[in-house]
Design a protein around this motif. Structure first.
Motif, PDB file in Angstrom:
ATOM      1  N   GLU A 119       1.725   7.134   1.145  1.00 15.46           N
ATOM      2  CA  GLU A 119       0.519   7.520   0.399  1.00 15.46           C
ATOM      3  C   GLU A 119       0.647   8.885  -0.275  1.00 15.46           C
ATOM      4  OE1 GLU A 119      -2.207   5.734  -0.389  1.00 15.46           O
ATOM      5  OE2 GLU A 119      -1.157   4.060   0.532  1.00 15.46           O
ATOM      6  N   HIS A 156       1.359   2.324  -7.659  1.00 19.60           N
ATOM      7  CA  HIS A 156       0.926   2.005  -6.296  1.00 19.60           C
ATOM      8  C   HIS A 156       0.922   0.495  -6.156  1.00 19.60           C
ATOM      9  CE1 HIS A 156      -1.469   1.862  -2.612  1.00 19.60           C
ATOM     10  NE2 HIS A 156      -1.025   3.096  -2.430  1.00 19.60           N
ATOM     11  N   THR A 157       1.411   0.016  -5.032  1.00 15.90           N
ATOM     12  CA  THR A 157       1.564  -1.430  -4.854  1.00 15.90           C
ATOM     13  C   THR A 157       0.248  -2.158  -4.607  1.00 15.90           C
ATOM     14  OG1 THR A 157       2.093  -1.121  -2.514  1.00 15.90           O
ATOM     15  CG2 THR A 157       3.944  -1.264  -4.055  1.00 15.90           C
ATOM     16  N   SER A 158      -0.860  -1.440  -4.572  1.00 17.28           N
ATOM     17  CA  SER A 158      -2.158  -2.110  -4.479  1.00 17.28           C
ATOM     18  C   SER A 158      -2.576  -2.695  -5.833  1.00 17.28           C
ATOM     19  CB  SER A 158      -3.226  -1.142  -3.981  1.00 17.28           C
ATOM     20  OG  SER A 158      -3.428  -0.106  -4.928  1.00 17.28           O
ATOM     21  N   ASN A 184       0.799  -1.223   0.000  1.00 16.14           N
ATOM     22  CA  ASN A 184       0.000   0.000   0.000  1.00 16.14           C
ATOM     23  C   ASN A 184       0.833   1.275   0.000  1.00 16.14           C
ATOM     24  OD1 ASN A 184      -2.580  -1.286  -0.029  1.00 16.14           O
ATOM     25  ND2 ASN A 184      -2.123  -1.919   2.060  1.00 16.14           N
ATOM     26  N   GLN A 185       1.796   1.339  -0.900  1.00 18.67           N
ATOM     27  CA  GLN A 185       2.655   2.514  -1.017  1.00 18.67           C
ATOM     28  C   GLN A 185       2.809   2.895  -2.481  1.00 18.67           C
ATOM     29  OE1 GLN A 185       6.406   2.535   1.112  1.00 18.67           O
ATOM     30  NE2 GLN A 185       5.724   0.766   2.311  1.00 18.67           N
ATOM     31  N   TRP A 186       3.097   4.173  -2.694  1.00 17.88           N
ATOM     32  CA  TRP A 186       3.528   4.632  -4.005  1.00 17.88           C
ATOM     33  C   TRP A 186       5.014   4.363  -4.105  1.00 17.88           C
ATOM     34  CZ3 TRP A 186       0.413   5.963  -7.844  1.00 17.88           C
ATOM     35  CH2 TRP A 186      -0.901   6.313  -7.523  1.00 17.88           C
ATOM     36  N   ASN A 200       1.301  10.550  -3.281  1.00 10.90           N
ATOM     37  CA  ASN A 200       1.495  10.422  -4.720  1.00 10.90           C
ATOM     38  C   ASN A 200       2.065  11.683  -5.363  1.00 10.90           C
ATOM     39  OD1 ASN A 200      -0.992  11.707  -4.258  1.00 10.90           O
ATOM     40  ND2 ASN A 200      -1.738  11.130  -6.284  1.00 10.90           N
TER      41      ASN A 200
END
Length: 93
Positions: A42, A67-69, A12-14, A44
């Motif tokens: 978070e 983004h790792t999502s 959950n990171q850029w 961006n």
């Protein structure tokens, strides 16, 4: 690294990633080996500004902000001709 490794290491990171090994298939970039250049939780906006700074300095490097999502890296190859971008209010030099 592969994309699944990046997602596990930086949930959950850029991130700014660099393609170490990649090729194009059907208009999409297939990235087989990745290195993480930087992470931004978070934020961006900071990620994009850092990408712009790095890209100006190292145009030969293939880098992306993602983004790792994202379940997969779905990067469509595009050719840009004569396009300039300006971000007002930010010092990116």
């Amino acid at each position: 690294m592969i994309w699944d490794d990046v997602k596990r290491a930086y949930p959950n990171q850029w991130v700014i990633i660099e393609a170490i090994e990649a090729h194009t298939e059907g208009g999409k970039r297939i990235i087989e080996n990745i290195t993480v250049v930087d992470t931004f939780q978070e934020d961006n906006n900071r990620a994009l500004l850092e990408y712009i700074r790095l890209h100006r300095k190292h145009r030969e490097r293939e880098m992306y902000v993602v983004h790792t999502s994202r379940p997969e890296l779905d990067i469509i190859e595009q050719k840009w001709i004569g396009v300039r971008a300006e971000i007002r209010g930010y010092d990116i030099n």
